[in-house]
Design an enzyme around this catalytic site. Structure first.
Site, mmCIF file in Angstrom:
data_model
loop_
_atom_site.group_PDB
_atom_site.id
_atom_site.type_symbol
_atom_site.label_atom_id
_atom_site.label_comp_id
_atom_site.label_asym_id
_atom_site.label_seq_id
_atom_site.Cartn_x
_atom_site.Cartn_y
_atom_site.Cartn_z
ATOM 1 N N SER A 192 0.818 -1.211 0.000
ATOM 2 C CA SER A 192 0.000 0.000 0.000
ATOM 3 C C SER A 192 0.854 1.264 0.000
ATOM 4 O O SER A 192 0.448 2.281 -0.574
ATOM 5 C CB SER A 192 -0.952 0.003 1.197
ATOM 6 O OG SER A 192 -0.264 -0.223 2.403
ATOM 7 N N HIS A 248 1.282 4.674 4.333
ATOM 8 C CA HIS A 248 0.534 5.326 3.251
ATOM 9 C C HIS A 248 1.036 6.747 3.037
ATOM 10 O O HIS A 248 1.273 7.176 1.902
ATOM 11 C CB HIS A 248 -0.959 5.353 3.584
ATOM 12 C CG HIS A 248 -1.569 3.997 3.668
ATOM 13 N ND1 HIS A 248 -2.889 3.789 4.000
ATOM 14 C CD2 HIS A 248 -1.050 2.755 3.460
ATOM 15 C CE1 HIS A 248 -3.150 2.494 3.992
ATOM 16 N NE2 HIS A 248 -2.051 1.851 3.672
#
Length: 434
Positions: A192, A248
């Site tokens: 991610s 992230h």
């Protein structure tokens, strides 16, 4: 009726119009005025549509091989982890290269790289690979395979580094602290961070080249990505505690930084790669290969076989079982190091304790105390190999043995008071099965 705009003039498709130069009436499908020859609004529309088609054809017809390569590698490692006992099992995650701060602090720097290609469970894998299939081809076709590889790996590493830096129990409170910081050193894996890097690249791309992009690209990238970015960070906030938001943010900022100083391959450009980008691509891939080589040399999980996967599934072994195994190995290593002066046994015990998962604060404290005792046993073993036994060393051994027995009593008390929460009990032979 479709309304179109050209040169800030509005006209209606399928209707006659008036020439803005001479005032003559123009037929509905005429591309120029029959009186003065000036281009009509539909001419601008046709030109714009042709330019958009040329842009899409030139860019989207390019190959995107490394999107497929990265997807295949991620699926491959998920299969291996499943065959070793499950990609959600703590010891398997640790053995295959998950980011665990305690192991990084022991010198296993390659754990900044390997988590990019690992996932905890099929849902985690599916979501990230779906994102890769959506975003990867656009970035790879717009920038070329060499830049795409660098974007993916550098953004992924930046995300893992951000995750490493934000394991801060003292800051993991409040709405922002709980979003960015983590209270426990749990394994962190997933692509991610790299995916958010691709989002950052496309966000900058849409803004940086907005004057030369067709309308469809302007709507899809740049400011058009803001809803996607905000929704994903909102999901991360709702899932704080099990979603690594720091990874992230780190990947997203890295993607932005890379795209700010990188040009894309324009439709009229030949897909040639400069020497520097090709070298950066090769170095990035070599770093990944070498990192997994280091994982292979430190591998301690069961080998990937169908039998191991079945046994792990049937026994239901997970975090509690891994903690028990680590404590047992740590105790055995202490006794061997203390009795036989085997410093190597202490090293193996320390490594096993580093792999132990978090159960609660008291369990972590007991594990860390056992690690401290093992370090003392290792130091004594190394001293005994170079020096003769002296009264001072004898006193140190006596104190260490008393400390170990005291630790054992406190561990036994913890099992009696809290072990029922985890299904742990003390058995006659000293093991603590679930």
């Amino acid at each position: 009726m479709a309304e179109e705009t050209a040169n800030e003039k509005t006209y209606y498709a399928g209707r006659p119009s008036v020439c803005r130069h001479c005032g003559a009436l123009i037929g509905a499908n005429e591309v120029s005025c029959l009186q003065c020859g000036a281009p009509t609004p539909i001419a601008f529309q046709v030109a714009r549509e042709s330019r958009t088609k040329r842009f899409f054809r030139a860019v989207l017809s390019r190959p995107a091989p490394f999107t497929v390569v990265f997807l295949t590698v991620n699926v491959f490692f998920s299969i291996l982890m499943y065959l070793s006992g499950g990609s959600e099992n703590y010891s398997v995650l640790a053995s295959y290269g998950a980011k665990i701060n305690a192991l990084v602090d022991r010198g296993e720097w390659w754990r900044f790289v390997t988590p990019i290609f690992l996932h905890a469970g099929p849902i985690h894998l599916f979501l990230n690979m779906y994102g890769l299939l959506l975003l990867g081809p656009y970035v790879e076709k717009l920038y070329g395979s060499a830049k795409f590889v660098v974007f993916w790996i550098v953004s992924g590493i930046a995300g893992v580094i951000a995750s490493y830096l934000t394991v801060r129990p003292d800051l993991a409170s409040g709405w922002l602290g709980s979003f960015l910081f983590k209270a426990t050193d749990n394994p962190s894996v997933g692509a991610s961070g790299a995916l958010f890097g691709l989002i950052g690249v496309l966000f900058v791309f849409g803004i940086k080249y907005r004057r030369e992009l067709p309308e469809e690209f302007k709507r899809s990238f740049g400011i058009g990505l803001l809803p996607v970015i905000l929704v994903n960070f909102a999901i991360g906030y709702a899932g704080r505690g099990f979603i690594d938001n720091a990874a992230h943010v780190g990947g997203f900022l890295a993607g932005i930084a890379l795209a700010l100083f990188t040009d894309y391959l324009r439709p009229e450009s030949r897909a040639r790669t400069s020497f520097l980008w090709r070298a950066a691509q090769i170095l990035s891939l070599a770093l990944v290969i070498f990192s997994f080589y280091k994982i292979a040399t430190h591998f301690s999980a069961p080998p990937p076989t169908i039998e191991n996967a079945a046994n792990r599934f049937l026994s239901g072994r997970g975090g509690v079982e891994a903690y028990i195994e680590a404590i047992n190995k740590g105790e055995q290593a202490f006794l061997i190091a203390f009795s036989n002066g085997d410093a190597r046994a202490a090293e193996e015990g320390l490594r096993a304790l580093d792999y132990a998962p978090h159960l609660d604060d008291e369990a972590d404290g007991l594990r860390n105390e056992l690690k401290a005792l093992l370090l003392r046993a290792r130091a004594l073993a190394q001293t005994s190999q170079t020096e003769n036994r002296s009264p001072a060393i004898g006193k140190q051994r006596e104190d260490l043995l008393l400390a170990f027995e005291s630790w054992r009593e406190r561990f036994r008390l913890w099992v009696e008071l809290d072990g029922h929460k985890y299904g742990i009990r003390i058995t006659a032979d000293g093991t603590r099965p679930r």
